[in-house]
Design an enzyme around this catalytic site. Structure first.
Site, PDB file in Angstrom:
ATOM      1  N   CYS A 131      57.711  27.060 -62.989  1.00  0.00           N
ATOM      2  CA  CYS A 131      58.166  27.295 -64.362  1.00  0.00           C
ATOM      3  C   CYS A 131      59.429  26.505 -64.658  1.00  0.00           C
ATOM      4  CB  CYS A 131      58.403  28.792 -64.576  1.00  0.00           C
ATOM      5  SG  CYS A 131      59.050  29.177 -66.209  1.00  0.00           S
ATOM      6  N   CYS A 134      61.992  28.271 -66.796  1.00  0.00           N
ATOM      7  CA  CYS A 134      62.803  29.263 -66.068  1.00  0.00           C
ATOM      8  C   CYS A 134      63.852  28.573 -65.188  1.00  0.00           C
ATOM      9  CB  CYS A 134      61.939  30.110 -65.135  1.00  0.00           C
ATOM     10  SG  CYS A 134      60.371  30.624 -65.793  1.00  0.00           S
ATOM     11  N   ASP A 135      63.454  27.538 -64.492  1.00  0.00           N
ATOM     12  CA  ASP A 135      64.288  27.015 -63.403  1.00  0.00           C
ATOM     13  C   ASP A 135      64.822  25.599 -63.612  1.00  0.00           C
ATOM     14  OD1 ASP A 135      63.805  29.404 -62.040  1.00  0.00           O
ATOM     15  OD2 ASP A 135      61.956  28.645 -61.186  1.00  0.00           O
TER      16      ASP A 135
END
Ligand code: NAP
Length: 304
Positions: A131, A134-135
């Site tokens: 992701c 997300c990261d």
């Protein structure tokens, strides 16, 4: 017969638990064998509103769970294997028993597909991710690779150019499956280099990713590429197998919703929330939002 079952323990399931609990529905939440969903696979979560300094994914899910329990959600560490119609409701079966409910909220999520190569599992959250939203932020001024050739891979690669100095796209064939417009953006981006006809055989790193071993699919030769991060973008699969087509799915295999209310499914009294019904946004906050909607929809349906 109890009021409402919630299947799944990610942001959608727990949020449904909080709302259904506060509505005095005494919900029962089946968390599976591992609680917490996909956020258990990530480290810092910085885009969930309410946490100025961010929060670790597993810690956030612990907070969700505690809040659901505070309002009386009963949590069962069981996997639901099947669901069927009975008079006035639904029967859920797990390996531990059978349960009857008037209404069901399906929040069983989706699972990222993984490569299944050495180093991948060990380094999840330490440079291996599925992701970029997300990261990606953690790869400022770093070099990363995205594996895959579909729209997700293109999207992840383009997103990562905001942070990384260099983004490799590693694809197993000599052409992408992604839509032309996304391909063009990737192929014309100065920070992106495509490595065609290659598979990742191994991810190397001690506490953080340091390189990958690539195999050329044409001549079988192997090479090592130094990197700080690997984003696997080879697709997600909604967790719907246990439903055995009990509710209608869309053309991508996700639960079809929006029949009478936003979270209603093809079966009256059964609602779906989170990634199991969302192939587009796939964020913790959107999952929590639909979890809330599903609990409200279920409450209104029980009142009807
Ligand atoms: P996808 O279209 O199924 O693409 C998966 C990619 O991963 C393919 O290129 C495939 O290679 C590769 N792949 C699969 N298994 C692999 C493995 N074991 N090792 C190496 N490579 C592997 O999945 P997606 O990109 O997640 O997209 C899913 C759906 O959502 C699509 O319909 C897509 O259009 C849509 N979507 C749309 C957008 C958008 O419009 N902005 C964004 C994201 C997703 P092959 O090509 O060789 O099969």
């Amino acid at each position: 017969m109890k009021n409402v079952a919630i299947i799944g323990s990610g942001p959608a399931g727990y949020t449904a638990g909080i709302y259904a609990g506060r509505a005095n529905l005494e919900p029962v939440l089946f968390e599976g064998l591992e609680s917490g969903g996909q956020l258990m696979l990530t480290t810092d979560v910085e885009n969930y509103p309410g946490f100025v300094d961010g929060i670790m994914g597993p810690e956030l899910m612990q907070v969700f769970k505690g809040q659901a329990e505070r309002f009386g959600t009963e949590i069962k560490t069981e996997i639901i294997d099947s669901i069927e119609n009975i008079d006035g409701g639904f029967k859920l079966t797990s390996s531990k028993g059978e349960y009857e409910f008037k209404s069901v909220i399906i929040a069983s999520g989706a699972s990222a597909r993984w490569l299944g190569v050495e180093g991948e599992k060990e380094l999840q959250g330490y440079g291996v991710s599925a992701c970029a939203t997300c990261d990606g932020f953690f790869f400022k001024e770093k070099e990363v690779a995205v594996v895959g050739g579909g729209d997700s891979a293109m999207e992840e690669a383009l997103f990562l150019t905001k942070f990384a100095t260099k983004v490799y796209v590693i694809h197993r064939r000599d052409q992408f499956r992604a839509s032309q417009i996304m391909q063009d953006r990737v192929l014309n981006h100065e920070k992106i280099e495509v490595i065609w006809n290659s598979t990742v055989e191994k991810i190397i790193g001690d506490g953080a990713v340091s390189s990958v071993v690539l195999k050329n699919t044409e001549d079988g030769s192997e090479s090592e590429l130094n990197l700080d991060g690997v984003f696997v973008a080879i697709g997600h699969d909604p967790n719907v197998e246990f439903l055995n087509n009990f509710v209608e799915l869309d053309e991508k295999g996700y639960i079809k919703t929006g029949f009478t209310t936003d979270t209603s499914t093809s079966v009256p009294g059964v609602f779906a929330a989170g990634d199991v019904a969302d192939s587009i946004y796939r964020q913790a906050i959107t999952a929590a939002g639909t979890g809330c909607q599903a609990a409200i929809d279920s409450e209104r349906w029980l009142d009807h």
